[in-house]
Design a protein around this motif. Structure first.
Motif, PDB file in Angstrom:
ATOM      1  N   LEU A  60       0.698  -1.140  -0.048  1.00 53.51           N
ATOM      2  CA  LEU A  60      -0.094  -0.120   0.026  1.00 53.51           C
ATOM      3  C   LEU A  60       0.822   1.292   0.073  1.00 53.51           C
ATOM      4  CD1 LEU A  60      -2.736  -0.905   2.583  1.00 53.51           C
ATOM      5  CD2 LEU A  60      -2.894  -0.919   0.026  1.00 53.51           C
ATOM      6  N   ALA A  61       2.211   1.142  -0.119  1.00 47.01           N
ATOM      7  CA  ALA A  61       2.934   2.383  -0.033  1.00 47.01           C
ATOM      8  C   ALA A  61       2.871   3.038  -1.327  1.00 47.01           C
ATOM      9  CB  ALA A  61       4.413   1.856   0.346  1.00 47.01           C
ATOM     10  N   ASP A  62       2.934   4.328  -1.163  1.00 44.85           N
ATOM     11  CA  ASP A  62       2.957   5.396  -2.271  1.00 44.85           C
ATOM     12  C   ASP A  62       4.137   5.413  -3.295  1.00 44.85           C
ATOM     13  OD1 ASP A  62       0.479   6.527  -1.336  1.00 44.85           O
ATOM     14  OD2 ASP A  62       1.682   8.154   0.052  1.00 44.85           O
ATOM     15  N   GLU A  63       5.199   5.063  -2.304  1.00 45.24           N
ATOM     16  CA  GLU A  63       6.580   4.897  -3.271  1.00 45.24           C
ATOM     17  C   GLU A  63       6.984   3.426  -2.730  1.00 45.24           C
ATOM     18  OE1 GLU A  63       8.244   7.233  -5.172  1.00 45.24           O
ATOM     19  OE2 GLU A  63       6.460   8.343  -4.715  1.00 45.24           O
ATOM     20  N   PRO A  64       7.755   2.913  -3.926  1.00 42.38           N
ATOM     21  CA  PRO A  64       8.472   1.571  -3.657  1.00 42.38           C
ATOM     22  C   PRO A  64       9.526   1.490  -2.882  1.00 42.38           C
ATOM     23  CG  PRO A  64       8.944   2.682  -5.972  1.00 42.38           C
ATOM     24  CD  PRO A  64       7.874   3.222  -5.469  1.00 42.38           C
ATOM     25  N   ARG A  65       9.662   0.679  -1.686  1.00 46.62           N
ATOM     26  CA  ARG A  65      10.772   0.785  -0.899  1.00 46.62           C
ATOM     27  C   ARG A  65      11.877   0.064  -1.186  1.00 46.62           C
ATOM     28  NH1 ARG A  65       9.392   1.477   4.799  1.00 46.62           N
ATOM     29  NH2 ARG A  65       7.239   2.058   4.825  1.00 46.62           N
ATOM     30  N   PHE A  66      12.024  -0.777  -2.590  1.00 41.62           N
ATOM     31  CA  PHE A  66      13.195  -1.321  -3.003  1.00 41.62           C
ATOM     32  C   PHE A  66      12.938  -1.639  -4.636  1.00 41.62           C
ATOM     33  CE2 PHE A  66      10.347  -4.558  -1.181  1.00 41.62           C
ATOM     34  CZ  PHE A  66      10.241  -5.333  -2.215  1.00 41.62           C
ATOM     35  N   GLU A  67      13.916  -1.961  -5.184  1.00 42.38           N
ATOM     36  CA  GLU A  67      13.772  -2.055  -6.515  1.00 42.38           C
ATOM     37  C   GLU A  67      13.986  -3.321  -6.819  1.00 42.38           C
ATOM     38  OE1 GLU A  67      13.310  -0.020  -9.188  1.00 42.38           O
ATOM     39  OE2 GLU A  67      12.968   1.643  -7.794  1.00 42.38           O
ATOM     40  N   MET A  68      13.328  -3.997  -7.539  1.00 42.34           N
ATOM     41  CA  MET A  68      13.451  -5.552  -8.200  1.00 42.34           C
ATOM     42  C   MET A  68      13.963  -5.658  -9.402  1.00 42.34           C
ATOM     43  SD  MET A  68      10.090  -7.294  -6.287  1.00 42.34           S
ATOM     44  CE  MET A  68      10.404  -8.968  -7.140  1.00 42.34           C
ATOM     45  N   ASP A  69      14.979  -6.317  -9.514  1.00 44.11           N
ATOM     46  CA  ASP A  69      15.442  -6.595 -11.224  1.00 44.11           C
ATOM     47  C   ASP A  69      14.752  -7.858 -11.806  1.00 44.11           C
ATOM     48  OD1 ASP A  69      16.833  -6.073 -13.539  1.00 44.11           O
ATOM     49  OD2 ASP A  69      18.581  -7.253 -12.535  1.00 44.11           O
ATOM     50  N   ILE A  70      13.763  -7.287 -12.495  1.00 41.26           N
ATOM     51  CA  ILE A  70      13.014  -8.409 -13.290  1.00 41.26           C
ATOM     52  C   ILE A  70      13.352  -8.377 -14.764  1.00 41.26           C
ATOM     53  CG2 ILE A  70      10.683  -9.523 -13.752  1.00 41.26           C
ATOM     54  CD1 ILE A  70       9.896  -8.090 -11.113  1.00 41.26           C
ATOM     55  N   SER A  71      13.736  -9.513 -15.241  1.00 42.51           N
ATOM     56  CA  SER A  71      14.197  -9.445 -16.716  1.00 42.51           C
ATOM     57  C   SER A  71      12.985  -9.678 -17.499  1.00 42.51           C
ATOM     58  CB  SER A  71      15.406 -10.531 -16.899  1.00 42.51           C
ATOM     59  OG  SER A  71      14.824 -11.772 -16.738  1.00 42.51           O
ATOM     60  N   SER A  72      13.020  -9.066 -18.701  1.00 51.14           N
ATOM     61  CA  SER A  72      11.926  -9.238 -19.659  1.00 51.14           C
ATOM     62  C   SER A  72      11.627 -10.779 -20.197  1.00 51.14           C
ATOM     63  CB  SER A  72      11.933  -8.253 -20.982  1.00 51.14           C
ATOM     64  OG  SER A  72      13.177  -8.647 -21.630  1.00 51.14           O
ATOM     65  N   ARG A  73      10.738 -11.001 -20.463  1.00 46.23           N
ATOM     66  CA  ARG A  73      10.414 -12.344 -21.054  1.00 46.23           C
ATOM     67  C   ARG A  73      11.216 -12.647 -22.413  1.00 46.23           C
ATOM     68  NH1 ARG A  73       3.969 -13.881 -20.787  1.00 46.23           N
ATOM     69  NH2 ARG A  73       3.765 -13.694 -18.355  1.00 46.23           N
ATOM     70  N   THR A  74      11.493 -11.596 -23.158  1.00 46.64           N
ATOM     71  CA  THR A  74      12.400 -11.847 -24.202  1.00 46.64           C
ATOM     72  C   THR A  74      13.722 -12.539 -23.992  1.00 46.64           C
ATOM     73  OG1 THR A  74      13.163 -10.049 -24.234  1.00 46.64           O
ATOM     74  CG2 THR A  74      11.297 -10.048 -25.762  1.00 46.64           C
ATOM     75  N   ASN A  75      14.065 -12.439 -22.711  1.00 43.19           N
ATOM     76  CA  ASN A  75      15.419 -13.108 -22.303  1.00 43.19           C
ATOM     77  C   ASN A  75      15.327 -14.328 -21.682  1.00 43.19           C
ATOM     78  OD1 ASN A  75      16.551 -10.609 -23.246  1.00 43.19           O
ATOM     79  ND2 ASN A  75      16.776  -9.635 -21.048  1.00 43.19           N
TER      80      ASN A  75
END
Length: 85
Positions: A60-75
């Motif tokens: 429910l946070a307005d701003e993300p607390r951390f970044e997630m590195d998710i690769s795109s499906r093409t990779n």
């Protein structure tokens, strides 16, 4: 906040604890350098709760607390799966 040399903190631990509970956090020093803080348990639990947000708080946070590195499906590497009956 009072500073207690480690020798005094050891010798007068009951007084240190009472002061902590009545007046708030107390600093313990070694060789004149602050090394630790004694805090009431309720305050410690409150600090830990605020430091460790719940999943609900994160979602429910307005701003993300951390970044997630998710690769795109093409990779992504796809592999075949055989289903046998």
């Amino acid at each position: 906040m009072r500073e207690w040399p480690v020798q005094d903190a050891k010798a007068h631990f009951s007084e240190l604890l009472d002061t902590c509970l009545n007046e708030g956090p107390q600093v313990v020093s070694r060789r004149g350098e602050a090394k630790a803080v004694l805090v009431p348990l309720e305050e410690w639990n409150d600090l830990n709760k605020r430091a460790t947000p719940s999943l609900k708080d994160i979602l429910l946070a307005d701003e993300p607390r951390f970044e997630m590195d998710i690769s795109s499906r093409t990779n992504w590497t796809w592999r075949s799966v055989s289903v046998e009956e």
